[in-house]
Design a protein around this motif. Sequence first.
Motif, short mmCIF file in Angstrom:
data_model
loop_
_atom_site.label_atom_id
_atom_site.label_comp_id
_atom_site.label_asym_id
_atom_site.label_seq_id
_atom_site.Cartn_x
_atom_site.Cartn_y
_atom_site.Cartn_z
N CYS A 18 5.71 -3.70 -5.24
CA CYS A 18 4.51 -3.30 -5.98
C CYS A 18 4.63 -1.86 -6.49
O CYS A 18 5.06 -0.96 -5.76
CB CYS A 18 3.28 -3.44 -5.06
SG CYS A 18 1.74 -3.04 -5.92
N ARG A 19 4.25 -1.70 -7.75
CA ARG A 19 4.22 -0.37 -8.36
C ARG A 19 2.87 -0.14 -9.03
O ARG A 19 2.78 0.58 -10.02
CB ARG A 19 5.33 -0.25 -9.44
CG ARG A 19 6.75 -0.55 -8.95
CD ARG A 19 7.28 0.62 -8.12
NE ARG A 19 8.66 0.41 -7.71
CZ ARG A 19 9.04 -0.11 -6.55
NH1 ARG A 19 8.12 -0.52 -5.68
NH2 ARG A 19 10.32 -0.21 -6.24
N ALA A 20 1.83 -0.78 -8.51
CA ALA A 20 0.53 -0.75 -9.18
C ALA A 20 -0.17 0.61 -9.08
O ALA A 20 -1.14 0.86 -9.80
CB ALA A 20 -0.36 -1.85 -8.62
N CYS A 21 0.27 1.45 -8.17
CA CYS A 21 -0.20 2.85 -8.17
C CYS A 21 0.97 3.71 -7.73
O CYS A 21 2.03 3.20 -7.37
CB CYS A 21 -1.42 3.02 -7.24
SG CYS A 21 -1.02 3.07 -5.48
N LEU A 23 1.52 5.42 -5.14
CA LEU A 23 1.80 5.63 -3.72
C LEU A 23 3.16 5.07 -3.28
O LEU A 23 3.71 5.49 -2.26
CB LEU A 23 0.68 5.05 -2.85
CG LEU A 23 -0.66 5.80 -2.96
CD1 LEU A 23 -1.66 5.22 -1.98
CD2 LEU A 23 -0.48 7.28 -2.71
N TYR A 24 3.70 4.14 -4.04
CA TYR A 24 5.02 3.59 -3.66
C TYR A 24 6.08 4.69 -3.69
O TYR A 24 7.11 4.61 -3.02
CB TYR A 24 5.42 2.42 -4.58
CG TYR A 24 5.90 2.84 -5.93
CD1 TYR A 24 7.26 3.07 -6.18
CD2 TYR A 24 5.01 3.03 -6.98
CE1 TYR A 24 7.71 3.47 -7.42
CE2 TYR A 24 5.44 3.44 -8.23
CZ TYR A 24 6.79 3.66 -8.44
OH TYR A 24 7.22 4.07 -9.67
N THR A 30 6.29 -0.76 1.56
CA THR A 30 4.99 -1.44 1.63
C THR A 30 4.79 -1.92 3.06
O THR A 30 5.69 -2.50 3.66
CB THR A 30 4.98 -2.67 0.70
OG1 THR A 30 5.38 -2.26 -0.61
CG2 THR A 30 3.59 -3.30 0.64
N VAL A 87 -5.13 -0.21 1.72
CA VAL A 87 -4.03 0.35 0.92
C VAL A 87 -2.74 0.15 1.71
O VAL A 87 -2.70 0.40 2.91
CB VAL A 87 -4.29 1.85 0.64
CG1 VAL A 87 -3.04 2.54 0.14
CG2 VAL A 87 -5.40 2.01 -0.39
N LYS A 88 -1.71 -0.32 1.05
CA LYS A 88 -0.52 -0.78 1.77
C LYS A 88 0.65 0.22 1.76
O LYS A 88 1.72 -0.08 2.27
CB LYS A 88 -0.04 -2.11 1.17
CG LYS A 88 -1.19 -3.14 1.00
CD LYS A 88 -1.35 -4.02 2.19
CE LYS A 88 -2.20 -5.25 1.96
NZ LYS A 88 -3.60 -5.10 2.41
N HIS A 89 0.44 1.38 1.19
CA HIS A 89 1.46 2.45 1.31
C HIS A 89 0.83 3.67 1.99
O HIS A 89 -0.36 3.93 1.82
CB HIS A 89 2.00 2.87 -0.07
CG HIS A 89 3.19 2.08 -0.52
ND1 HIS A 89 3.09 0.99 -1.36
CD2 HIS A 89 4.51 2.22 -0.24
CE1 HIS A 89 4.30 0.49 -1.58
NE2 HIS A 89 5.18 1.22 -0.92
N ALA A 111 -6.39 -0.35 -7.05
CA ALA A 111 -5.09 -0.92 -7.44
C ALA A 111 -4.55 -1.85 -6.37
O ALA A 111 -3.91 -2.87 -6.66
CB ALA A 111 -4.09 0.21 -7.70
N CYS A 112 -4.81 -1.53 -5.11
CA CYS A 112 -4.26 -2.31 -4.00
C CYS A 112 -5.16 -3.49 -3.63
O CYS A 112 -4.72 -4.38 -2.88
CB CYS A 112 -4.08 -1.39 -2.80
SG CYS A 112 -2.63 -1.79 -1.81
N TRP A 115 -4.18 -7.39 -3.29
CA TRP A 115 -3.41 -7.85 -2.11
C TRP A 115 -4.36 -8.21 -0.98
O TRP A 115 -4.22 -9.26 -0.35
CB TRP A 115 -2.44 -6.76 -1.64
CG TRP A 115 -1.39 -6.38 -2.63
CD1 TRP A 115 -1.18 -5.14 -3.18
CD2 TRP A 115 -0.39 -7.23 -3.22
NE1 TRP A 115 -0.13 -5.18 -4.06
CE2 TRP A 115 0.38 -6.43 -4.09
CE3 TRP A 115 -0.08 -8.58 -3.09
CZ2 TRP A 115 1.45 -6.95 -4.83
CZ3 TRP A 115 0.99 -9.10 -3.83
CH2 TRP A 115 1.73 -8.29 -4.68
#
Length: 201
Positions: A18-21, A23-24, A30, A87-89, A111-112, A115
């Motif tokens: 995921c690159r939706a925000c 934070l990656y 993730t 949030v996953k990151h 953004a997260c 999921w």
Amino acid sequence: MIPDRPTLPSIRDAAVDCRACDLYKRGTQTVFGEGGRTAQVVLIGEQPGNDEDLSGHPFVGPAGKLLDRALESAGIDRAVCYVTNVVKHFKWEPRGKRRIHKKPSASEIAACRPWLDTEIELLKPRVIVCLGATAAQALLGRTFRVTAHRGEAVPSPLAPVVIATVHPSSILRAPDDESRREEMRRFTDDLRKVRNALSSK
Ligand code: SF4
């Protein structure tokens, strides 16, 4: 990025890239939710912490261990639980050599969100527990106050029972042993309401 016919394993795999925000770029990896496919309780925190970021698993650090103890004291089998985060990151900022937690922004939470929504949709839990203000406000509205409504069942289309309580990390930050014990007692009491909700259906 959500697959057409999502399953928990397929969305977990998809979220790896995921690159939706942004934070990656900051987190190691993730950190997706974990638990049984038939979990009846979904516990939702804010974001992975330092230990979770490094291991790739949610709630494995000190706050996760405290959560495990409170679940056990409340009589909730960990096997019926699924733990995840809004949030996953891991969002952090440097302080010396340490990585200090930084609260995710509204746009990162938004953004997260797909999921988390898909996790909930697939699991269809009987109870959702929001751990802390970030999770509670993401799921129950920005004006929701955990301090005013902790442990109360809040009407929500997300699950038959939705409850908010504090994040276990806040108990670890209690200023002394006595207040930590008191906070742990209140947290366990909130989780007993989850156990009661499970056994009343
Ligand atoms: S925090 Fe969520 S939305 Fe942002 S990159 Fe990570 S998985 Fe994607």
